[in-house]
Design an enzyme around this catalytic site. Structure first.
Site, PDB file in Angstrom:
ATOM      1  N   ASP A  10      46.670  39.046  41.279  1.00 20.21           N
ATOM      2  CA  ASP A  10      46.009  39.286  39.992  1.00 20.21           C
ATOM      3  C   ASP A  10      47.005  40.015  39.090  1.00 20.21           C
ATOM      4  O   ASP A  10      48.085  40.435  39.533  1.00 20.21           O
ATOM      5  CB  ASP A  10      44.755  40.149  40.208  1.00 20.21           C
ATOM      6  N   SER A  11      46.585  40.243  37.855  1.00 16.92           N
ATOM      7  CA  SER A  11      47.432  41.006  36.930  1.00 16.92           C
ATOM      8  C   SER A  11      47.478  42.491  37.297  1.00 16.92           C
ATOM      9  O   SER A  11      48.357  43.207  36.820  1.00 16.92           O
ATOM     10  CB  SER A  11      46.883  40.871  35.510  1.00 16.92           C
ATOM     11  N   CYS A  73      42.295  35.884  39.729  1.00 14.31           N
ATOM     12  CA  CYS A  73      42.389  36.220  38.307  1.00 14.31           C
ATOM     13  C   CYS A  73      41.822  35.042  37.519  1.00 14.31           C
ATOM     14  O   CYS A  73      42.282  33.905  37.667  1.00 14.31           O
ATOM     15  CB  CYS A  73      43.851  36.443  37.927  1.00 14.31           C
ATOM     16  N   GLU A 152      41.311  49.644  35.270  1.00 23.06           N
ATOM     17  CA  GLU A 152      42.631  50.111  35.747  1.00 23.06           C
ATOM     18  C   GLU A 152      42.676  51.640  35.758  1.00 23.06           C
ATOM     19  O   GLU A 152      43.357  52.245  36.581  1.00 23.06           O
ATOM     20  CB  GLU A 152      43.760  49.572  34.844  1.00 23.06           C
ATOM     21  N   CYS A 184      35.986  37.825  35.003  1.00 20.35           N
ATOM     22  CA  CYS A 184      37.245  38.569  35.111  1.00 20.35           C
ATOM     23  C   CYS A 184      37.114  39.422  36.364  1.00 20.35           C
ATOM     24  O   CYS A 184      36.078  40.084  36.561  1.00 20.35           O
ATOM     25  CB  CYS A 184      37.457  39.457  33.885  1.00 20.35           C
ATOM     26  N   HIS A 186      38.379  42.098  37.224  1.00 19.98           N
ATOM     27  CA  HIS A 186      38.267  43.554  37.023  1.00 19.98           C
ATOM     28  C   HIS A 186      36.802  43.974  36.820  1.00 19.98           C
ATOM     29  O   HIS A 186      36.437  45.111  37.104  1.00 19.98           O
ATOM     30  CB  HIS A 186      39.051  44.001  35.785  1.00 19.98           C
TER      31      HIS A 186
HETATM   32  N1  DGL Z   1      41.608  40.306  36.307  1.00 12.43           N
HETATM   33  C1  DGL Z   1      42.085  39.269  35.467  1.00 12.43           C
HETATM   34  C2  DGL Z   1      41.068  38.216  35.207  1.00 12.43           C
HETATM   35  O1  DGL Z   1      40.282  37.935  36.083  1.00 12.43           O
HETATM   36  C3  DGL Z   1      43.003  39.605  34.336  1.00 12.43           C
HETATM   37  C4  DGL Z   1      42.667  40.730  33.436  1.00 12.43           C
HETATM   38  C5  DGL Z   1      43.811  41.018  32.476  1.00 12.43           C
HETATM   39  O2  DGL Z   1      44.913  41.240  32.970  1.00 12.43           O
HETATM   40  O3  DGL Z   1      43.597  40.977  31.263  1.00 12.43           O
HETATM   41  O4  DGL Z   1      41.045  37.602  34.180  1.00 12.43           O
END
Ligand code: DGL
Length: 266
Positions: A10-11, A73, A152, A184, A186
């Protein structure tokens, strides 16, 4: 049987919500995780930039001898999955289709919401797939980019998180939806805050569990399951390892020591 690890990326820390489900579904599998904490967020970047970053991560994963990869992600899944699966000769599971399937299982009214990053929402990937699979479904989309830095930062249930949720989700609350996809990885970290605001009549759909089951089924069908008696979970990130360790231990309930790597070398 194949004892090599599953790669998950993931990011940043968001993909840990998928790692948690992978460990639940496949406790005997080793995993290698990468979070691109130096370059997060991806969700405000162009498809071209995200694709280039993802190629580097795929090359890193292959250098770790993984047997298959989960793109944990939505931004990468919705924009780059086709490109990555053409370019890399390794099984890849993404998160959008599992999210769509999970949502279609629970919606009764066929009025649903999707929240995600700007780059995910602009791809219309969820909307298109939901409409392809269910005639007449009504889909409302809303980008919620600030949820990513909040996750984060570990600000998931405080007043700032609640105010951000109210600001973004107010317009969806008026739409009479019965299900909301967390598009997402996150966002499940803010699940309680999001659910409290939307109310108990709205199903909160997290694609992670279905994604983990897709990988489990794939490995079984291809005779690629592992059997490590004490599965190892190795974590890498590109910056700010201390913060990552804290969030990782909190979310997975395991002590983790993340290793820092220079992803641009791959
Ligand atoms: N967690 C990621 C997603 O599912 C990326 C969030 C990000 O880096 O903006 O899209």
């Amino acid at each position: 049987m194949d004892v090599r690890p599953i790669g998950i990326f993931d990011s940043g820390v968001g993909g840990l919500t998928v790692v948690r489900e992978v460990i639940n579904a496949m406790p005997l599998e080793d995993t290698v995780y990468f979070g691109d904490t130096a370059r997060v967020p991806y969700g405000s970047k162009s498809k071209e930039t995200v694709t280039e970053f993802s190629r580097q991560i795929m090359r890193f994963m292959i250098s770790k001898n993984v047997k298959a990869v989960i793109i944990a992600c939505n931004t990468i899944s919705s924009n780059c999955y086709d490109i990555l699966s053409r370019e890399f000769d390794i099984p890849i599971i993404e998160v959008v289709n599992p999210g769509v399937e999970s949502c279609l299982k629970v919606t009764k009214t066929n009025r649903v919401g999707v929240i995600g990053t700007n780059t995910t929402i602009n791809s219309h990937a969820y909307e298109k797939k939901l409409k392809e699979k269910r005639e007449g479904i009504v889909v409302y989309q809303k980008p919620c980019p600030l949820f990513v830095p909040l996750a984060e930062e570990g600000f998931t249930e405080n007043a700032i998180a609640r105010l951000t949720a109210e600001t973004y989700l107010r317009e969806l609350k008026d739409k009479n939806i019965d299900s909301l996809i967390l598009g997402c990885t996150h966002y499940p970290m803010l699940k309680k805050t999001i659910s409290d605001y939307m109310g108990k009549d709205v199903n909160i759909v997290d694609p992670a569990a279905e994604t983990a089951h897709k990988m489990k089924d794939y490995l079984k069908e291809h005779n690629m399951s592992g059997d490590d008696k004490k599965a190892k979970h190795v974590f890498y990130c590109s910056d700010n390892c201390g913060r990552f360790n804290e969030i990782c231990s909190k979310n997975l309930g395991i002590e983790c020591r993340v290793h820092k790597i220079d992803i641009e070398r791959y």
